[in-house]
Design a protein around this motif. Structure first.
Motif, mmCIF file in Angstrom:
data_model
loop_
_atom_site.group_PDB
_atom_site.id
_atom_site.type_symbol
_atom_site.label_atom_id
_atom_site.label_comp_id
_atom_site.label_asym_id
_atom_site.label_seq_id
_atom_site.Cartn_x
_atom_site.Cartn_y
_atom_site.Cartn_z
ATOM 1 N N GLY A 1 66.750 15.519 62.929
ATOM 2 C CA GLY A 1 67.685 14.500 62.857
ATOM 3 C C GLY A 1 67.506 13.631 61.524
ATOM 4 O O GLY A 1 68.261 13.422 60.602
ATOM 5 N N LEU A 2 66.338 13.269 61.627
ATOM 6 C CA LEU A 2 65.650 12.623 60.577
ATOM 7 C C LEU A 2 65.682 13.242 59.090
ATOM 8 O O LEU A 2 66.037 12.539 58.084
ATOM 9 C CB LEU A 2 64.080 12.233 60.648
ATOM 10 N N LEU A 3 65.252 14.594 59.185
ATOM 11 C CA LEU A 3 65.651 15.363 57.935
ATOM 12 C C LEU A 3 67.045 15.429 57.347
ATOM 13 O O LEU A 3 67.237 15.555 56.267
ATOM 14 C CB LEU A 3 64.556 16.431 58.203
ATOM 15 N N SER A 4 67.633 15.863 58.346
ATOM 16 C CA SER A 4 69.143 15.978 58.059
ATOM 17 C C SER A 4 69.908 14.672 57.530
ATOM 18 O O SER A 4 70.470 14.837 56.453
ATOM 19 C CB SER A 4 70.092 16.098 59.381
ATOM 20 N N ASP A 5 69.201 13.495 58.149
ATOM 21 C CA ASP A 5 69.933 12.224 57.593
ATOM 22 C C ASP A 5 69.297 12.045 55.894
ATOM 23 O O ASP A 5 70.076 11.660 55.155
ATOM 24 C CB ASP A 5 69.422 10.875 58.344
ATOM 25 N N ALA A 6 67.963 12.424 55.926
ATOM 26 C CA ALA A 6 67.388 12.409 54.384
ATOM 27 C C ALA A 6 68.186 13.136 53.622
ATOM 28 O O ALA A 6 68.442 12.774 52.146
ATOM 29 C CB ALA A 6 65.911 12.580 54.544
ATOM 30 N N ALA A 7 68.394 14.416 53.865
ATOM 31 C CA ALA A 7 69.258 15.375 53.015
ATOM 32 C C ALA A 7 70.669 14.814 52.795
ATOM 33 O O ALA A 7 71.138 14.711 51.660
ATOM 34 C CB ALA A 7 69.403 16.799 53.859
ATOM 35 N N GLU A 8 71.274 13.996 53.792
ATOM 36 C CA GLU A 8 72.473 13.688 53.424
ATOM 37 C C GLU A 8 72.451 12.401 52.558
ATOM 38 O O GLU A 8 73.620 12.304 51.667
ATOM 39 C CB GLU A 8 73.266 13.364 54.963
ATOM 40 N N LEU B 1 57.715 11.906 68.621
ATOM 41 C CA LEU B 1 59.072 12.358 68.379
ATOM 42 C C LEU B 1 59.250 13.670 68.653
ATOM 43 O O LEU B 1 58.368 14.608 68.492
ATOM 44 C CB LEU B 1 59.470 12.142 66.626
ATOM 45 N N GLY B 2 60.351 13.913 69.275
ATOM 46 C CA GLY B 2 60.710 15.320 69.824
ATOM 47 C C GLY B 2 61.222 16.250 68.581
ATOM 48 O O GLY B 2 61.526 15.621 67.342
ATOM 49 N N ARG B 3 61.210 17.425 68.660
ATOM 50 C CA ARG B 3 61.795 18.468 67.460
ATOM 51 C C ARG B 3 63.419 17.783 66.871
ATOM 52 O O ARG B 3 63.553 17.895 65.705
ATOM 53 C CB ARG B 3 61.842 19.978 67.749
ATOM 54 N N ARG C 1 65.616 22.986 53.774
ATOM 55 C CA ARG C 1 64.853 24.057 53.917
ATOM 56 C C ARG C 1 63.434 23.736 54.836
ATOM 57 O O ARG C 1 63.082 24.504 55.526
ATOM 58 C CB ARG C 1 64.062 24.361 52.399
ATOM 59 N N ILE C 2 63.153 22.358 54.660
ATOM 60 C CA ILE C 2 61.865 22.008 55.418
ATOM 61 C C ILE C 2 62.489 21.984 56.978
ATOM 62 O O ILE C 2 61.671 22.269 57.668
ATOM 63 C CB ILE C 2 61.558 20.601 54.851
ATOM 64 N N ARG C 3 63.462 21.240 57.062
ATOM 65 C CA ARG C 3 64.184 21.360 58.402
ATOM 66 C C ARG C 3 64.212 22.670 58.872
ATOM 67 O O ARG C 3 64.146 22.823 60.266
ATOM 68 C CB ARG C 3 65.537 20.378 58.360
ATOM 69 N N HIS C 4 64.799 23.777 58.275
ATOM 70 C CA HIS C 4 64.895 24.998 58.900
ATOM 71 C C HIS C 4 63.429 25.660 59.190
ATOM 72 O O HIS C 4 63.586 26.277 60.106
ATOM 73 C CB HIS C 4 65.629 25.805 58.017
ATOM 74 N N ALA C 5 62.681 25.428 58.207
ATOM 75 C CA ALA C 5 61.265 25.958 58.569
ATOM 76 C C ALA C 5 60.551 25.568 59.697
ATOM 77 O O ALA C 5 59.850 26.222 60.540
ATOM 78 C CB ALA C 5 60.333 25.362 57.488
ATOM 79 N N GLY C 6 61.299 24.400 60.286
ATOM 80 C CA GLY C 6 60.560 23.951 61.439
ATOM 81 C C GLY C 6 61.107 24.491 62.744
ATOM 82 O O GLY C 6 60.830 24.280 64.023
ATOM 83 N N ASN C 7 61.896 25.615 62.619
ATOM 84 C CA ASN C 7 62.562 26.348 63.910
ATOM 85 C C ASN C 7 61.681 27.331 64.202
ATOM 86 O O ASN C 7 61.933 28.043 65.032
ATOM 87 C CB ASN C 7 64.027 26.724 63.357
#
Length: 96
Positions: A50-57, A43-45, A81-87
């Motif tokens: 997108g997966l993390l955003s969907d989970a949060a939503e 999976l790409g970043r 927060r987890i999604r943003h940490a991946g940046n």
């Protein structure tokens, strides 16, 4: 008065500690999986984000329909927060 367990914690304290331990273990596994999926180019970043955003939503939507709305909102914020940490330069190091 609560009777302490053999570890010195009361029953409710023990459950809270167990919940936190389970959550920390889950986050460590998630972090390892995300890093591995990205490093192996499964999976790409952007897909991971997108997966993390969907989970949060999903949790934000559950908050509207559940008696436990505040908890779902806290979970959604944590996933974001987890999604943003991946940046960062070290991906998904949200446990530090």
């Amino acid at each position: 008065m609560k009777t302490p367990n053999k570890d010195g914690l009361g029953h409710n304290d023990h459950l809270v500690t167990l919940d936190r331990d389970v959550a920390l273990a889950g986050f460590a596994i998630l972090e390892s999986l995300l890093i591995s999926l990205e490093e192996r180019r499964v999976l790409g970043r952007e897909e991971i984000h997108g997966l993390l955003s969907d989970a949060a939503e999903t949790h934000r939507e559950q908050a509207k329909e559940s008696d436990d709305g505040p908890r779902h909102l806290r979970v959604a914020r944590l996933i974001e927060r987890i999604r943003h940490a991946g940046n960062g330069t070290k991906p998904y190091r949200f446990l530090r």
